[in-house]
Design a protein around this motif. Structure first.
Motif, mmCIF file in Angstrom:
data_model
loop_
_atom_site.group_PDB
_atom_site.id
_atom_site.type_symbol
_atom_site.label_atom_id
_atom_site.label_comp_id
_atom_site.label_asym_id
_atom_site.label_seq_id
_atom_site.Cartn_x
_atom_site.Cartn_y
_atom_site.Cartn_z
ATOM 1 N N MET A 1 0.837 -1.204 0.000
ATOM 2 C CA MET A 1 0.000 0.000 0.000
ATOM 3 C C MET A 1 0.865 1.244 0.000
ATOM 4 S SD MET A 1 -2.197 1.972 2.742
ATOM 5 C CE MET A 1 -0.709 2.924 2.902
ATOM 6 N N PRO A 2 1.021 1.892 -1.149
ATOM 7 C CA PRO A 2 1.903 3.055 -1.190
ATOM 8 C C PRO A 2 1.233 4.357 -0.753
ATOM 9 C CG PRO A 2 1.167 2.488 -3.401
ATOM 10 C CD PRO A 2 0.431 1.585 -2.456
ATOM 11 N N VAL A 3 2.071 5.330 -0.421
ATOM 12 C CA VAL A 3 1.610 6.689 -0.127
ATOM 13 C C VAL A 3 2.215 7.601 -1.182
ATOM 14 C CG1 VAL A 3 1.821 8.608 1.498
ATOM 15 C CG2 VAL A 3 1.321 6.312 2.346
ATOM 16 N N GLU A 4 1.376 8.442 -1.763
ATOM 17 C CA GLU A 4 1.865 9.328 -2.810
ATOM 18 C C GLU A 4 2.202 10.703 -2.233
ATOM 19 O OE1 GLU A 4 0.514 11.054 -7.176
ATOM 20 O OE2 GLU A 4 -0.755 9.582 -6.158
ATOM 21 N N ILE A 5 3.343 11.228 -2.647
ATOM 22 C CA ILE A 5 3.792 12.547 -2.179
ATOM 23 C C ILE A 5 3.277 13.585 -3.175
ATOM 24 C CG2 ILE A 5 5.779 13.951 -1.482
ATOM 25 C CD1 ILE A 5 5.524 11.289 0.101
ATOM 26 N N LEU A 6 2.191 14.294 -2.822
ATOM 27 C CA LEU A 6 1.653 15.310 -3.731
ATOM 28 C C LEU A 6 2.469 16.593 -3.641
ATOM 29 C CD1 LEU A 6 -2.205 14.804 -3.233
ATOM 30 C CD2 LEU A 6 -0.680 13.732 -4.899
ATOM 31 N N GLU A 7 2.926 16.934 -2.443
ATOM 32 C CA GLU A 7 3.863 18.045 -2.232
ATOM 33 C C GLU A 7 4.856 17.567 -1.191
ATOM 34 O OE1 GLU A 7 4.113 20.832 -3.828
ATOM 35 O OE2 GLU A 7 2.225 20.726 -4.955
ATOM 36 N N PRO A 8 6.152 17.862 -1.372
ATOM 37 C CA PRO A 8 7.149 17.273 -0.448
ATOM 38 C C PRO A 8 7.433 18.090 0.805
ATOM 39 C CG PRO A 8 8.237 18.339 -2.282
ATOM 40 C CD PRO A 8 6.764 18.519 -2.520
ATOM 41 N N GLY A 9 6.939 19.322 0.900
ATOM 42 C CA GLY A 9 7.413 20.167 2.007
ATOM 43 C C GLY A 9 8.802 20.686 1.691
ATOM 44 N N LEU A 10 9.594 20.992 2.716
ATOM 45 C CA LEU A 10 10.899 21.642 2.478
ATOM 46 C C LEU A 10 12.051 20.662 2.317
ATOM 47 C CD1 LEU A 10 10.749 24.750 4.821
ATOM 48 C CD2 LEU A 10 10.767 24.701 2.319
ATOM 49 N N ALA A 11 12.177 19.730 3.199
ATOM 50 C CA ALA A 11 13.290 18.767 3.124
ATOM 51 C C ALA A 11 12.842 17.485 3.812
ATOM 52 C CB ALA A 11 14.544 19.332 3.770
ATOM 53 N N SER A 12 11.697 16.959 3.375
ATOM 54 C CA SER A 12 11.156 15.757 4.015
ATOM 55 C C SER A 12 11.999 14.549 3.639
ATOM 56 C CB SER A 12 9.714 15.519 3.555
ATOM 57 O OG SER A 12 8.898 16.608 3.942
ATOM 58 N N SER A 13 12.230 13.683 4.623
ATOM 59 C CA SER A 13 13.031 12.492 4.343
ATOM 60 C C SER A 13 12.496 11.313 5.145
ATOM 61 C CB SER A 13 14.507 12.738 4.690
ATOM 62 O OG SER A 13 14.658 12.971 6.081
ATOM 63 N N ILE A 14 12.824 10.118 4.663
ATOM 64 C CA ILE A 14 12.479 8.894 5.379
ATOM 65 C C ILE A 14 13.565 8.640 6.422
ATOM 66 C CG2 ILE A 14 12.140 6.396 5.163
ATOM 67 C CD1 ILE A 14 9.979 7.838 3.679
ATOM 68 N N GLN A 15 13.178 8.398 7.670
ATOM 69 C CA GLN A 15 14.143 8.121 8.740
ATOM 70 C C GLN A 15 13.630 7.023 9.655
ATOM 71 O OE1 GLN A 15 17.098 9.550 8.752
ATOM 72 N NE2 GLN A 15 16.698 11.247 7.325
ATOM 73 N N ASP A 16 14.567 6.214 10.159
ATOM 74 C CA ASP A 16 14.215 5.284 11.241
ATOM 75 C C ASP A 16 15.113 5.605 12.438
ATOM 76 O OD1 ASP A 16 16.642 4.203 10.500
ATOM 77 O OD2 ASP A 16 15.801 2.346 9.685
ATOM 78 N N ARG A 17 15.546 4.601 13.186
ATOM 79 C CA ARG A 17 16.365 4.920 14.360
ATOM 80 C C ARG A 17 17.853 5.031 14.031
ATOM 81 N NH1 ARG A 17 13.502 4.988 19.143
ATOM 82 N NH2 ARG A 17 15.056 4.305 20.645
ATOM 83 N N GLY A 18 18.222 4.863 12.769
ATOM 84 C CA GLY A 18 19.581 5.184 12.372
ATOM 85 C C GLY A 18 20.436 4.005 11.984
ATOM 86 N N ARG A 19 21.665 4.336 11.607
ATOM 87 C CA ARG A 19 22.587 3.413 10.964
ATOM 88 C C ARG A 19 23.912 3.425 11.721
ATOM 89 N NH1 ARG A 19 21.936 5.571 6.294
ATOM 90 N NH2 ARG A 19 20.550 3.999 5.435
ATOM 91 N N PRO A 20 23.947 2.826 12.921
ATOM 92 C CA PRO A 20 25.202 2.850 13.682
ATOM 93 C C PRO A 20 26.242 1.925 13.055
ATOM 94 C CG PRO A 20 23.577 1.477 14.789
ATOM 95 C CD PRO A 20 22.880 2.104 13.604
ATOM 96 N N GLY A 21 27.508 2.181 13.362
ATOM 97 C CA GLY A 21 28.553 1.221 13.016
ATOM 98 C C GLY A 21 29.402 1.560 11.803
ATOM 99 N N TYR A 22 29.115 2.652 11.115
ATOM 100 C CA TYR A 22 29.885 2.982 9.910
ATOM 101 C C TYR A 22 30.513 4.378 9.984
ATOM 102 C CZ TYR A 22 27.451 -1.117 8.305
ATOM 103 O OH TYR A 22 26.959 -2.389 8.200
ATOM 104 N N TYR A 23 30.564 4.931 11.174
ATOM 105 C CA TYR A 23 31.089 6.297 11.333
ATOM 106 C C TYR A 23 32.589 6.334 11.035
ATOM 107 C CZ TYR A 23 30.349 11.010 13.296
ATOM 108 O OH TYR A 23 30.206 12.365 13.472
ATOM 109 N N ASN A 24 33.253 5.190 11.192
ATOM 110 C CA ASN A 24 34.704 5.141 10.951
ATOM 111 C C ASN A 24 35.065 5.342 9.488
ATOM 112 O OD1 ASN A 24 33.621 2.643 10.247
ATOM 113 N ND2 ASN A 24 35.551 1.591 10.593
ATOM 114 N N VAL A 25 34.095 5.242 8.590
ATOM 115 C CA VAL A 25 34.362 5.553 7.183
ATOM 116 C C VAL A 25 33.517 6.748 6.732
ATOM 117 C CG1 VAL A 25 35.239 3.315 6.462
ATOM 118 C CG2 VAL A 25 32.771 3.724 6.467
ATOM 119 N N GLY A 26 33.049 7.529 7.685
ATOM 120 C CA GLY A 26 32.391 8.784 7.348
ATOM 121 C C GLY A 26 30.897 8.710 7.135
ATOM 122 N N ILE A 27 30.289 7.548 7.399
ATOM 123 C CA ILE A 27 28.837 7.434 7.252
ATOM 124 C C ILE A 27 28.199 7.716 8.610
ATOM 125 C CG2 ILE A 27 26.910 5.908 6.699
ATOM 126 C CD1 ILE A 27 28.802 4.411 4.808
#
Lengths: 301, 325
Positions: B1-27
């Motif tokens: 079941m998709p959701v359609e983005i009719l207008e995006p706002g200013l800088a909307s992004s998909i986020q969860d609780r994050g991506r730990p463990g790759y900071y040593n290569v700049g991520i």
């Protein structure tokens, strides 16, 4: 509040970056020895797989650790890191297993020259390009002499970061022969992806297009960051550079640059790379002789 | 079941609780800038805490739903409308096929979080669905949302309308903010007067405030004079490039401190003089330009107690919403 202010033990300074980070400053000045310490301590901590350590980020002369204080209390973490540091200090041999590989560079290319011209008002020297500035600043009599110095001896990856996959590279020559340059007076808002840059005593390769303040000398045709993991060298991970990697730049002309780009586009390009042991003491005893050995290992068929 | 983005706002992004463990290569870790608000939105619609949500700074998007589902909006105080009729915040509600979700003007805070039962189902990259736009991966096609995007949604594991976050567990956003910091790192590079100035001044958030960092205007900080060490660069605020903690405060040239946030650059050559404690990073995310800010020094032990209090609030929230604990 005093317990938060950096404590000094011996050479190193341990300090907390909030409740989730520990920063160890091994020294304030950059040197290959101190970078080796940062890498060696990181390696011990990685191998020990300590629960609660989230990220181990060796930097040029320091080490950043992100941790979960609910799993490993700060005091326990600090003791663990200090023990690793003592182990490195007390180790009779100073060597790490790493690899050496080649990065082709089209120096004096139109992409960085165009970008440099566009941002000349932010540069210390209005005339000429960044390579000409670099030659003058380092008392070399021509751009070619600078390119020879830049591509003649290997560099070691002293840190990976800023943005995804960007290597900081430290030249493996005695300090008096290291190339040094100030950054732009004001940072540019644009830098071509895969630009080979230089600021202070560090070279870098810009992994993505974007802002930057380093002097620009050329571009490499080979990717260093490949989120789609198209090339075989990226099959395990989207980032190529790792701390401790040894790099040899090789000057290529436009024709070879384009030929390598075609291989990259076709998905067939492979880095020339070999595993090596880097022995810090042997390097320090005879840098040029040791570099010759490293390069022989790289180019042996 | 998709959701359609009719207008995006200013800088909307998909986020969860994050991506730990790759900071040593700049991520960077990425993840919702306000993790607590994102967690509340997920709990309201019956999602696990690590489900992906939409984060929208300052201005809401316009969304259209293709199928009936359950939705919740948390975070910044911003009117919510379903087909033009008022809908609640901090409370789950049902949407029907074809319904449009729109938003009014921001009233307080800075970022809203929109959760849909089942979570936004974009590909997991390096263990996370979070967008890392600078690196061009994660989230929806490695970038912020654009008009016309159709974002897939996962299979719901529950989710009923009418779930409510109790008033006592909702944040109150102010234009006067105190952020708790642990001094340290390279703060010895400041003079005593410079350190006092950092803690005693009122700082104002500038418009340079995004997922990478938050920049503040205020007085000039004074550095100790010294001969710079080899490799450090010529300005007294320069250091040999080092790793930057998320939440650390750097002061390039002694002016305009920057708090690095969850899309931090992982390292660089500016001295960091303090770090915002983890419990207050969510609050930073809800500051909009012009917010008057004071940095309050706390000890590491105090930071850990604040962290425990924060975890306790999340536990209470889970209990209030009947989630498994």
């Amino acid at each position: 509040m005093t317990q938060n202010i950096a404590r000094r033990t011996g050479q190193s300074r341990y300090s907390w970056g909030g409740d989730e980070h520990l920063v160890v400053q091994f020294a304030e000045a950059m040197s290959l020895e101190v970078n080796f310490t940062a890498m060696a301590v990181s390696k011990i901590l990685s191998e020990d797989r300590i629960p609660g350590i989230v990220d181990i980020c060796p930097a040029n002369a320091s080490l950043l650790i992100r941790f979960d204080p609910d799993v490993v209390p700060p005091a326990e973490l600090e003791a663990t890191v200090r023990a690793a540091e003592e182990k490195v200090a007390g180790s009779p041999s100073r060597s790490v297993e790493t690899r050496i590989f080649e990065v082709p560079v089209w120096y004096d290319d139109p992409f960085t020259n165009e970008t440099g011209a566009r941002f000349r008002d932010r540069h210390q020297r209005p005339e000429g390009n960044d390579l000409e500035f670099a030659a003058v600043e380092n008392d070399l009599d021509s751009v070619q002499a600078f390119i020879d110095a830049h591509s003649g001896s290997p560099w070691i990856t002293s840190m990976v970061g800023f943005v995804a996959g960007l290597p900081f590279l430290f030249q493996m020559v005695p300090q008096e022969r290291q190339l040094e340059l100030p950054k732009y007076l004001r940072p540019r808002t644009d830098t071509p992806a895969l630009t080979v840059g230089h600021g202070g005593c560090f070279a870098c390769i810009y992994s993505v297009r974007g802002a930057g303040g380093y002097q620009m000398f050329g571009v490499t045709p080979v990717p260093i960051f490949d989120p789609e993991q198209r090339l075989a060298d990226f099959s395990e991970f989207m980032i190529f550079f790792r701390p401790g990697d040894i790099v040899k730049f090789r000057a290529v002309d436009q024709a070879e640059y384009e030929a390598i780009r075609a291989e990259v586009e076709a998905g067939t390009y492979r880095y020339r790379q070999r595993p090596v042991t880097f022995d810090l003491d042997r390097f320090l005893a005879d840098p040029d002789g040791y570099n010759t050995e490293l390069l022989e290992a790289l180019y042996a068929s | 079941m998709p959701v359609e983005i009719l207008e995006p706002g200013l800088a909307s992004s998909i986020q969860d609780r994050g991506r730990p463990g790759y900071y040593n290569v700049g991520i960077p870790p990425s993840g919702a800038a306000d993790l607590r608000a994102a967690a509340a939105a997920n709990l309201l619609v019956g999602n696990p805490l690590d489900a992906a949500v939409i984060e929208s700074p300052y201005m809401g998007p316009v969304l259209r739903f293709d199928e009936p589902t359950v939705v919740a909006v948390t975070g910044a105080d911003m009117p919510v409308m379903l087909n033009g009729e008022p809908a609640p915040q901090w409370e789950s509600f049902a949407v029907a096929a074809g319904d449009q979700l729109t938003f009014g003007f921001l009233r307080a805070g800075a970022r809203i979080y929109i959760a849909v039962a089942g979570g936004f189902d974009v590909p997991v990259v390096l263990g996370s669905r979070s967008t890392y736009a600078l690196g061009g991966f994660g989230g929806f096609q490695g970038r912020n949302l654009k008009k016309g995007d159709v974002v897939p949604v996962g299979r719901p594991s529950g989710g009923v309308p009418g779930q409510v976050v109790p008033e006592t567990l909702r944040p109150v956003y102010s234009r006067d903010v105190e952020l708790r910091v642990v001094l340290g790192l390279y703060d010895y590079r400041l003079t005593d007067a410079g350190r006092s100035c950092l803690l005693e001044s009122e700082w104002t958030l500038t418009p340079v405030a995004d997922r990478t960092g938050f920049r503040y205007s205020g007085p000039v900080l004074e550095w100790e004079e010294r001969v710079q060490p080899f490799g450090a660069g010529s300005d007294p605020s320069n250091i040999v490039d080092a790793g930057y903690p998320v939440g650390s405060i750097q002061v390039p040239g002694g002016v305009e401190p920057i708090i690095l946030h969850r899309d931090a650059v992982s390292g660089g050559g500016y001295a960091m003089v303090a770090s915002v404690i983890s419990a207050d990073l969510n609050l930073v995310a809800q500051c909009s330009p012009g917010t008057r800010t004071r940095f309050v020094a706390v000890t590491l032990d105090e930071a850990l107690r604040a962290r425990a209090d924060s975890a306790d609030r999340e536990l209470k929230l889970r209990q209030a919403l009947g989630a498994a604990t």
